[in-house]
Structures are given as C-alpha cells and as structure tokens.
Design a protein around this motif. Structure first.
Motif: not given
Length: 156
Positions: A44-60
C-alpha cells in the motif's frame, strides 16, 4: 539565525522526530525496513512511503558516517563555531575530496567500517507530543507525497 526552507523541500526525520510541515517522518506501525521487502514489494501507499523514506535515510546515515570517519572536522563533538554557510561549504568540500580520493586511492575500509556500525546500531525511539497545527500540515504534505508515489508505482 533562522534557516529557511525551499518550497517543496523537506528535512527527512526518523521516527524519533515529530512530524511537522518541514520534517517528514515515517508512518508509525507500518513496515519499512529494507530487508522486509526481499520477498514482496510494498502492499500500500504507506508501506511504499516508509520504504523510500528508509532507503533515503540509510544513504544519508552511511554518507555522513563515512565523511565523519575520514574528516575529523565533521565528527567533532564540540559546538560548531562556524556559520551555517561555512559548515555547508566544509561538508561540500569534504564530499569533493572524498570522491577524488575514491578515484585515486580506492580504500573501502571507511565504508566497510561504517556499514558494520550501522548494522549494530540500536535505534531508540522517543515519542514527542506534536503541536496540532504543525502536525496537521506535516501529515497533509506526507499524505500527498505518499499518494503521488503510490500512483506512480501502481501505474509503472
């Protein structure tokens, strides 16, 4: 000194931050860790948002971890005595020098060390009471981004 934000740009905050109009945090109670997506994608949209948020956070986190290992001026635990502009320039200069060093002397020891530390890191989440107006604005912004991501994800 007040740091102004550009329209449409936000700070990325982890779960211990309060959702605000300028700080986007993940949805609480919704899966998002990268390893959880190895078997199936977001449902769902919330899982996708959290997944992309987590990906960006890991890179940072990884980027700053490597820079702090290589350049002690960034890792200094003392209160910065430089202006915001100077600190930004220091970080940019360190990024440029790091990239140059990766080309001429490709030593992955900093990156491997940071990766190990990030794997061992325990995140302790504290819950803050949001201020209603700021929280409502942040929630609206996050929902709009989430919905746009989901529509693009479903259509492609």
């Amino acid at each position: 000194m007040v740091c102004t934000m550009f329209v449409g740009k936000y700070y990325l905050g982890d779960a211990c931050f309060m959702l605000k109009g300028q700080i986007l945090t993940p949805y609480r109670g919704v899966r998002y860790h990268l390893k959880e997506y190895s078997r199936r994608g977001p449902q769902n949209a919330r899982e996708l948002f959290n997944h992309r948020h987590s990906s960006l956070q890991n890179i940072i986190e990884r980027t700053f971890g490597v820079l702090k290992k290589r350049f002690p001026i960034i890792a200094s635990g003392i209160e910065p005595h430089y202006s915001l502009d100077i600190m930004r320039n220091i970080v940019c200069a360190c990024c440029i020098i790091h990239k140059f060093l990766r080309v001429v002397d490709n030593d992955d020891s900093f990156i491997e060390e940071v990766d190990r530390e990030l794997l061992e890191q325990d995140l302790q989440v504290s819950v803050a009471q949001p201020r209603e107006d700021d929280y409502r604005i942040g929630s609206h912004i996050r929902e709009n981004i989430e919905n746009e991501m989901w529509q693009h994800y479903v259509n492609n």
